[in-house]
Design an enzyme around this catalytic site. Structure first.
Site, mmCIF file in Angstrom:
data_model
loop_
_atom_site.group_PDB
_atom_site.id
_atom_site.type_symbol
_atom_site.label_atom_id
_atom_site.label_comp_id
_atom_site.label_asym_id
_atom_site.label_seq_id
_atom_site.Cartn_x
_atom_site.Cartn_y
_atom_site.Cartn_z
ATOM 1 N N ASP A 110 -5.234 -15.974 -1.119
ATOM 2 C CA ASP A 110 -4.141 -14.987 -1.198
ATOM 3 C C ASP A 110 -4.761 -13.588 -1.184
ATOM 4 O O ASP A 110 -5.732 -13.326 -1.918
ATOM 5 C CB ASP A 110 -3.327 -15.189 -2.476
ATOM 6 C CG ASP A 110 -2.101 -14.293 -2.513
ATOM 7 O OD1 ASP A 110 -1.125 -14.606 -1.814
ATOM 8 O OD2 ASP A 110 -2.124 -13.269 -3.223
ATOM 9 N N ASP A 162 -0.377 -5.761 9.198
ATOM 10 C CA ASP A 162 -0.660 -6.785 10.209
ATOM 11 C C ASP A 162 -2.113 -6.750 10.636
ATOM 12 O O ASP A 162 -2.765 -7.792 10.809
ATOM 13 C CB ASP A 162 0.246 -6.576 11.415
ATOM 14 C CG ASP A 162 1.701 -6.896 11.109
ATOM 15 O OD1 ASP A 162 2.560 -6.532 11.933
ATOM 16 O OD2 ASP A 162 1.972 -7.530 10.068
ATOM 17 N N GLU A 202 0.965 -13.406 3.180
ATOM 18 C CA GLU A 202 -0.449 -13.059 3.038
ATOM 19 C C GLU A 202 -1.284 -14.230 2.547
ATOM 20 O O GLU A 202 -2.428 -14.042 2.117
ATOM 21 C CB GLU A 202 -0.593 -11.872 2.076
ATOM 22 C CG GLU A 202 -0.287 -12.176 0.605
ATOM 23 C CD GLU A 202 1.197 -12.015 0.280
ATOM 24 O OE1 GLU A 202 1.998 -12.041 1.218
ATOM 25 O OE2 GLU A 202 1.530 -11.865 -0.907
ATOM 26 N N ASN A 220 1.072 -2.890 1.944
ATOM 27 C CA ASN A 220 2.123 -2.600 2.911
ATOM 28 C C ASN A 220 2.906 -1.350 2.523
ATOM 29 O O ASN A 220 3.270 -0.521 3.367
ATOM 30 C CB ASN A 220 3.082 -3.788 3.028
ATOM 31 C CG ASN A 220 2.566 -4.835 4.010
ATOM 32 O OD1 ASN A 220 1.749 -4.530 4.865
ATOM 33 N ND2 ASN A 220 3.043 -6.061 3.887
#
Length: 519
Positions: free
Chosen positions: A376, A393, A420, A384
């Site tokens: 993770d 991305d 993620e 983000n």
């Protein structure tokens, strides 16, 4: 009408060509089959004739030796064991060995096993306790006894013994007279028979001991075949016969004829390799087959209109095959694309689920190890929020590439589990290897040095949870259980501060020792 006539003529020509070709092929097939049966029948007759000749030779060879043994018994009975009598017995034995080619040596032993007479120039006083001595000592019989093959104590050559009991006047055991029969005598005789490259002649005792084999193999003489299929299913069931059997030693199919001797407990088996028997037949079939094919080509050339039509149909079929091949290629391309995640170019969740189920099934059969690692990206939502989804991305692509760079063994699978989260399936990977790989994953992402203001360490890191199965043979492990185990380790890594790896050894949770990149 003309077109109709042309089509009708084409059908007539086609039917004519097919009928003629079928008749020729059927006649040739029938002829080949008859020749095949005749070749095998002739081989069976030859094999039976050879076994008859060999058993007669064996009976005669042993009978000649048996007559000599009876003569030695008679000399011992009438001449006695004094010096003059012993000399006459010795002279008789020397003359007999010279006269009987298969006879290598004669010996006389008293009731204690001490040598008291020989056909040799000098007598070596030695004691024996061989099988033939013990047999006669135990059993009072007037029958000759055939012993198992052995190395001659004098010449070192392979011999088979034939012996008779000597009795005292009261009938008690007085010793034995034994003859060594040279096996090279049988070798010279057997070499006169043609049995093919892979054929064999087997000569042995009825109880299942091989005396000689042609051609001779290093382990043949004295080999025990009493438990073999040859002995149990054939030799012990009938006095003579023929059968076909695949050899368990060299996997060659042989036609075997066997027969037991009339006078002594011996058998002879002649085995001819089926390929050797059919070698000439196969060559003739090929020659005739080529001739028939040439004839069929000529007939086919005469029906050129039919050939033209077939050629047109073949062209159409080739175009259809080409189109189908292209469609299959496109299908494989689409299938491969459906297995990959569009953003990170690693495998997607659907492929991961199928692969994990397959690996667990394989693990249940093979019992090898399997590890699952869940990854993770730490504080990715903050990333983000800080840098935007486009940067997120790019970050995920870089992390996926780093994970791929670590899991490089054949069979390793890196998949995007969701958002993620990533998952790694590591076949044949035990807990220790999984711990090392987990540490390298953490270090590989650190080495990217992707800035992350929302992270306490100032750069993008990952948390890793690993679960390992040391051996899964016979264990029905559910994929969900293994995923939950790895997830439990992942959550523990997050609770302990992220940027670390925790190992969960199924079904126990075990913390890894402190090593670089692993906590």
């Amino acid at each position: 009408m003309p077109e109709h006539r042309i089509q009708r003529a084409s059908r007539t020509a086609k039917l004519f060509v097919v009928v003629v070709c079928l008749i020729i092929l059927l006649l040739e097939a029938w002829s080949a089959w008859r020749a095949y049966e005749m070749a095998l029948d002739e081989a069976n007759r030859d094999g039976a004739n050879m076994t008859l000749a060999l058993t007669q030779q064996a009976d005669q060879s042993f009978k000649e030796v048996d007559v000599v043994l009876l003569g030695v018994q008679e000399h011992l009975d009438y001449d006695g064991t004094n010096a003059a009598g012993s000399q006459r017995t010795h002279d008789f034995m020397v003359t007999s060995v010279a006269a009987v080619p298969q006879l290598a040596m004669l010996m006389v032993y008293d009731e204690t096993g001490l040598a008291i007479g020989t056909s040799q120039a000098t007598l070596e006083h030695r004691y024996i306790q061989d099988d033939y001595f013990l047999h006669h000592q135990r059993l009072r019989t007037n029958q000759a006894y055939l012993g198992k093959p052995m190395r001659s104590r004098v010449s070192g050559q392979w011999v088979v013994t034939m012996s008779r009991r000597i009795n005292h006047p009261d009938g008690s055991f007085a010793g034995v007279v034994v003859a060594d029969i040279d096996l090279s005598h049988f070798q010279r005789y057997y070499e006169q028979f043609t049995i093919g490259r892979n054929g064999a002649i087997l000569f042995g005792l009825n109880e299942g001991t091989v005396i000689y084999r042609q051609p001779l193999l290093s382990y043949s003489i004295g080999l025990d075949i009493s438990k073999s299929m040859l002995q149990q299913q054939y030799l012990s069931k009938a006095d003579q016969g023929s059968f076909e059997m695949r050899s368990p030693r060299d996997d060659i199919v042989r036609l075997t004829s066997f027969q037991h001797c009339n006078l002594y407990p011996l058998f002879v088996a002649v085995a001819q390799a089926k390929d050797d028997i059919l070698e000439d037949w196969t060559r003739r079939v090929w020659i005739r087959g080529i001739a028939v094919m040439l004839l069929l080509i000529v007939i086919g050339y005469g029906g050129n209109r039919l050939v033209a039509q077939v050629a047109g149909r073949e062209t159409a079929e080739m175009e259809a095959i080409t189109a189908r091949t292209e469609l299959e290629r496109l299908y494989r391309t689409l299938e491969a694309q459906s297995q990959k995640d569009g953003l990170t170019d690693v495998f997607n969740r659907r492929y991961f689920d199928a692969a994990l189920t397959a690996e667990l099934a394989r693990l249940n059969r093979s019992g090898e190890s399997l590890s699952l690692i869940m990854v993770d990206v730490d504080h990715f939502k903050r990333y983000n929020d800080t840098y935007g989804h486009a940067a997120g991305d790019i970050c995920l692509k870089q992390v996926a590439a780093a994970l791929n760079g670590v899991a490089r063994r054949q069979g390793d699978i890196v998949a995007r589990y969701g958002g993620e989260e990533f998952a790694l399936i590591l076949p044949n990977c035990n807990a220790a290897s999984a711990a090392a790989i987990s540490g390298r994953l953490v270090q590989a992402v650190r080495a990217l040095r992707i800035p992350h203001e929302g992270s306490p360490v100032g750069q993008v890191t990952i948390s890793v949870g690993a679960a390992s199965l040391a051996s899964g043979k016979g264990a029905q492990v559910d994929a969900r259980d293994l995923i939950d185990s790895a997830d439990a380790a992942l959550y523990l890594a997050k609770e302990q501060g992220r940027d670390r790896a925790i190992q969960h050894e199924y079904p126990r949770l075990t913390l890894l020792p402190d090593i670089p990149g692993v906590r």
